[in-house]
Design a protein around this motif. Sequence first.
Motif, PDB file in Angstrom:
ATOM      1  N   SER A 149       0.906  -1.265  -0.097  1.00 38.87           N
ATOM      2  CA  SER A 149       0.036  -0.131  -0.154  1.00 38.87           C
ATOM      3  C   SER A 149       0.990   1.307   0.189  1.00 38.87           C
ATOM      4  N   ARG A 150       0.282   2.317  -0.472  1.00 43.08           N
ATOM      5  CA  ARG A 150       1.097   3.601  -0.500  1.00 43.08           C
ATOM      6  C   ARG A 150       0.255   4.470   0.215  1.00 43.08           C
ATOM      7  N   GLY A 151       1.078   4.978   1.612  1.00 45.14           N
ATOM      8  CA  GLY A 151       0.489   6.067   2.194  1.00 45.14           C
ATOM      9  C   GLY A 151      -0.594   5.553   3.099  1.00 45.14           C
ATOM     10  N   GLY A 152      -0.865   4.163   3.440  1.00 46.57           N
ATOM     11  CA  GLY A 152      -1.977   3.733   4.077  1.00 46.57           C
ATOM     12  C   GLY A 152      -3.502   3.969   3.434  1.00 46.57           C
ATOM     13  N   GLY A 153      -3.357   4.572   2.086  1.00 43.00           N
ATOM     14  CA  GLY A 153      -4.513   4.679   1.298  1.00 43.00           C
ATOM     15  C   GLY A 153      -5.343   3.317   1.022  1.00 43.00           C
ATOM     16  N   ALA A 154      -4.611   2.305   0.515  1.00 46.06           N
ATOM     17  CA  ALA A 154      -5.203   1.138   0.011  1.00 46.06           C
ATOM     18  C   ALA A 154      -5.092   0.152   1.293  1.00 46.06           C
ATOM     19  N   GLY A 155      -4.467   0.539   2.006  1.00 48.91           N
ATOM     20  CA  GLY A 155      -4.044  -0.669   3.307  1.00 48.91           C
ATOM     21  C   GLY A 155      -4.813  -0.340   4.437  1.00 48.91           C
ATOM     22  N   LEU A 156      -3.938  -0.439   5.609  1.00 47.16           N
ATOM     23  CA  LEU A 156      -4.580  -0.157   6.825  1.00 47.16           C
ATOM     24  C   LEU A 156      -4.016   1.192   7.433  1.00 47.16           C
ATOM     25  N   VAL A 157      -2.557   1.126   7.777  1.00 46.87           N
ATOM     26  CA  VAL A 157      -2.153   2.207   8.270  1.00 46.87           C
ATOM     27  C   VAL A 157      -0.697   2.819   7.558  1.00 46.87           C
ATOM     28  N   PRO A 158      -0.414   3.735   7.616  1.00 47.18           N
ATOM     29  CA  PRO A 158       0.892   4.043   6.660  1.00 47.18           C
ATOM     30  C   PRO A 158       1.794   3.592   7.198  1.00 47.18           C
ATOM     31  N   ARG A 159       2.943   3.063   6.262  1.00 51.44           N
ATOM     32  CA  ARG A 159       4.123   2.265   6.743  1.00 51.44           C
ATOM     33  C   ARG A 159       5.211   3.404   7.495  1.00 51.44           C
ATOM     34  N   GLY A 160       5.096   4.755   7.172  1.00 50.95           N
ATOM     35  CA  GLY A 160       5.958   5.524   7.703  1.00 50.95           C
ATOM     36  C   GLY A 160       5.871   5.949   9.084  1.00 50.95           C
ATOM     37  N   GLU A 161       4.700   5.441   9.694  1.00 52.42           N
ATOM     38  CA  GLU A 161       4.538   5.841  11.359  1.00 52.42           C
ATOM     39  C   GLU A 161       5.552   5.366  11.934  1.00 52.42           C
ATOM     40  N   VAL A 162       6.363   6.124  12.725  1.00 50.04           N
ATOM     41  CA  VAL A 162       7.640   5.838  13.972  1.00 50.04           C
ATOM     42  C   VAL A 162       6.788   5.179  15.057  1.00 50.04           C
ATOM     43  N   GLY A 163       7.474   3.912  15.386  1.00 49.90           N
ATOM     44  CA  GLY A 163       7.130   3.644  16.749  1.00 49.90           C
ATOM     45  C   GLY A 163       6.060   2.895  16.879  1.00 49.90           C
ATOM     46  N   VAL A 164       5.383   2.424  15.710  1.00 51.40           N
ATOM     47  CA  VAL A 164       3.789   1.695  15.790  1.00 51.40           C
ATOM     48  C   VAL A 164       3.886   0.321  16.541  1.00 51.40           C
ATOM     49  N   THR A 166       3.444  -2.027  20.321  1.00 54.02           N
ATOM     50  CA  THR A 166       3.938  -2.110  21.581  1.00 54.02           C
ATOM     51  C   THR A 166       5.512  -2.272  21.812  1.00 54.02           C
ATOM     52  N   PRO A 167       6.250  -1.495  22.648  1.00 58.80           N
ATOM     53  CA  PRO A 167       7.766  -1.233  22.375  1.00 58.80           C
ATOM     54  C   PRO A 167       8.205  -2.737  22.948  1.00 58.80           C
ATOM     55  N   GLU A 168       7.797  -3.166  23.797  1.00 56.18           N
ATOM     56  CA  GLU A 168       8.529  -4.510  24.426  1.00 56.18           C
ATOM     57  C   GLU A 168       8.487  -5.815  23.356  1.00 56.18           C
ATOM     58  N   TYR A 169       7.720  -5.605  22.311  1.00 59.89           N
ATOM     59  CA  TYR A 169       7.602  -6.562  21.590  1.00 59.89           C
ATOM     60  C   TYR A 169       8.051  -6.169  20.034  1.00 59.89           C
ATOM     61  N   MET A 170       8.415  -5.005  19.763  1.00 59.96           N
ATOM     62  CA  MET A 170       8.782  -4.498  18.517  1.00 59.96           C
ATOM     63  C   MET A 170      10.137  -4.812  18.094  1.00 59.96           C
ATOM     64  N   ALA A 171      10.210  -5.032  16.611  1.00 63.17           N
ATOM     65  CA  ALA A 171      11.805  -5.462  16.257  1.00 63.17           C
ATOM     66  C   ALA A 171      12.514  -4.131  16.232  1.00 63.17           C
ATOM     67  N   PRO A 172      13.782  -4.107  16.299  1.00 56.95           N
ATOM     68  CA  PRO A 172      14.533  -3.082  16.173  1.00 56.95           C
ATOM     69  C   PRO A 172      14.353  -2.168  14.931  1.00 56.95           C
ATOM     70  N   GLU A 173      13.967  -2.663  13.480  1.00 60.62           N
ATOM     71  CA  GLU A 173      13.846  -1.721  12.647  1.00 60.62           C
ATOM     72  C   GLU A 173      12.189  -1.158  12.659  1.00 60.62           C
ATOM     73  N   SER A 174      11.497  -1.691  13.546  1.00 59.10           N
ATOM     74  CA  SER A 174      10.202  -1.263  13.685  1.00 59.10           C
ATOM     75  C   SER A 174      10.180   0.316  14.323  1.00 59.10           C
ATOM     76  N   PHE A 175      11.086   0.568  15.198  1.00 54.17           N
ATOM     77  CA  PHE A 175      11.178   2.017  15.810  1.00 54.17           C
ATOM     78  C   PHE A 175      11.425   2.967  14.904  1.00 54.17           C
ATOM     79  N   GLY A 176      11.898   2.507  13.537  1.00 56.62           N
ATOM     80  CA  GLY A 176      12.392   3.635  12.473  1.00 56.62           C
ATOM     81  C   GLY A 176      11.028   3.617  11.521  1.00 56.62           C
ATOM     82  N   GLY A 177      10.098   3.059  11.658  1.00 55.38           N
ATOM     83  CA  GLY A 177       8.940   2.904  10.995  1.00 55.38           C
ATOM     84  C   GLY A 177       8.847   1.916   9.750  1.00 55.38           C
ATOM     85  N   GLN A 178       9.785   0.960   9.614  1.00 57.99           N
ATOM     86  CA  GLN A 178       9.714   0.036   8.876  1.00 57.99           C
ATOM     87  C   GLN A 178       8.471  -1.202   9.162  1.00 57.99           C
ATOM     88  N   ALA A 179       7.831  -1.497   8.310  1.00 58.57           N
ATOM     89  CA  ALA A 179       6.867  -2.897   8.453  1.00 58.57           C
ATOM     90  C   ALA A 179       7.182  -3.932   7.674  1.00 58.57           C
TER      91      ALA A 179
END
Length: 293
Positions: A149-164, A166-179
């Motif tokens: 999806s691009r910008g969340g328009g065709a999907g669920l939530v935008p990829r670029g959101e940072v820190g999406v 629960t921190p205790e269960y997030m992969a290192p790259e997720s803190f930078g907004g990667q999904a």
Amino acid sequence: MGTGAFGIVARARDTRLGRLVALKCIPAREPLAMRDYLGREAQALTRVRADEVTTVFDVLCASVSSSQGELGFVVIVMEYVEGMNLREWGRRQVSSEVRVELLSSAARGLEAAHAAGIVHRDFKPENVLVTKVGSARLVDFGLAYQVGSRGGGAGLVPRGEVGVGTPEYMAPESFGGQASFAADQYAFALTAWELLTGTRPFEHARVQLARTGRARDYTGASKLSAPLIRTLGRALDPRAEARFGSMLELRRNLERSGRWFGQVVNFVIGGAAVGALAATAYHAGKQSRDKKK
């Protein structure tokens, strides 16, 4: 039934179809816009074909009158699952083999989501329900991301959101907004480690961003077999590309490691029992010989 960061979940009866359902009620200043946004979650989940993923029936708008005026809500109508979440279930006295079987069931849910191009992004014990028959059901895809999806328009939530997530269960790259699917592997492995050892492998969520240690040195590793440490350790690698190629590959490795672990435990327990019987027989024989003397 419970509360979360976005609202409450209540049990209700669908009077038209005569069934129990779960209602996820989310406060919203603009319910119609929120309904359209959350409707994408329901649409995405209709493409997931698995008994291990909770079914979404509808997305509705509602309001409640109060002294402060009309309070708007978006209500997600979901399948009602009778049971408890994985964290509550984990406090029960069950064998490691049973725990691995349940984790395998949860992994199948993530496999199905990934097959539909959906990254959960918030996999954790609270988002896995355990049914009365001992199978897993994944819930709460509110933070999920539709791959491609691009910008969340065709999907669920935008990829670029940072820190999406629960921190205790997030992969290192997720803190930078990667999904990515690999991030779900990481969250799954953290959950599995916690369920099998009773502790998280790292003391603090942010430790995983800079750690360089080996899996056998993680907290609780002494309670796991070497194959399980290797399997979960690979899924917990801070480098996304070093993890498994898919949830299917991770699940199969987990199942093999779990079977080996169960066989070793049974062998040790059986050997201890045989040893105890042999010792008892030896002492009984010795007492009998002493009496004859």
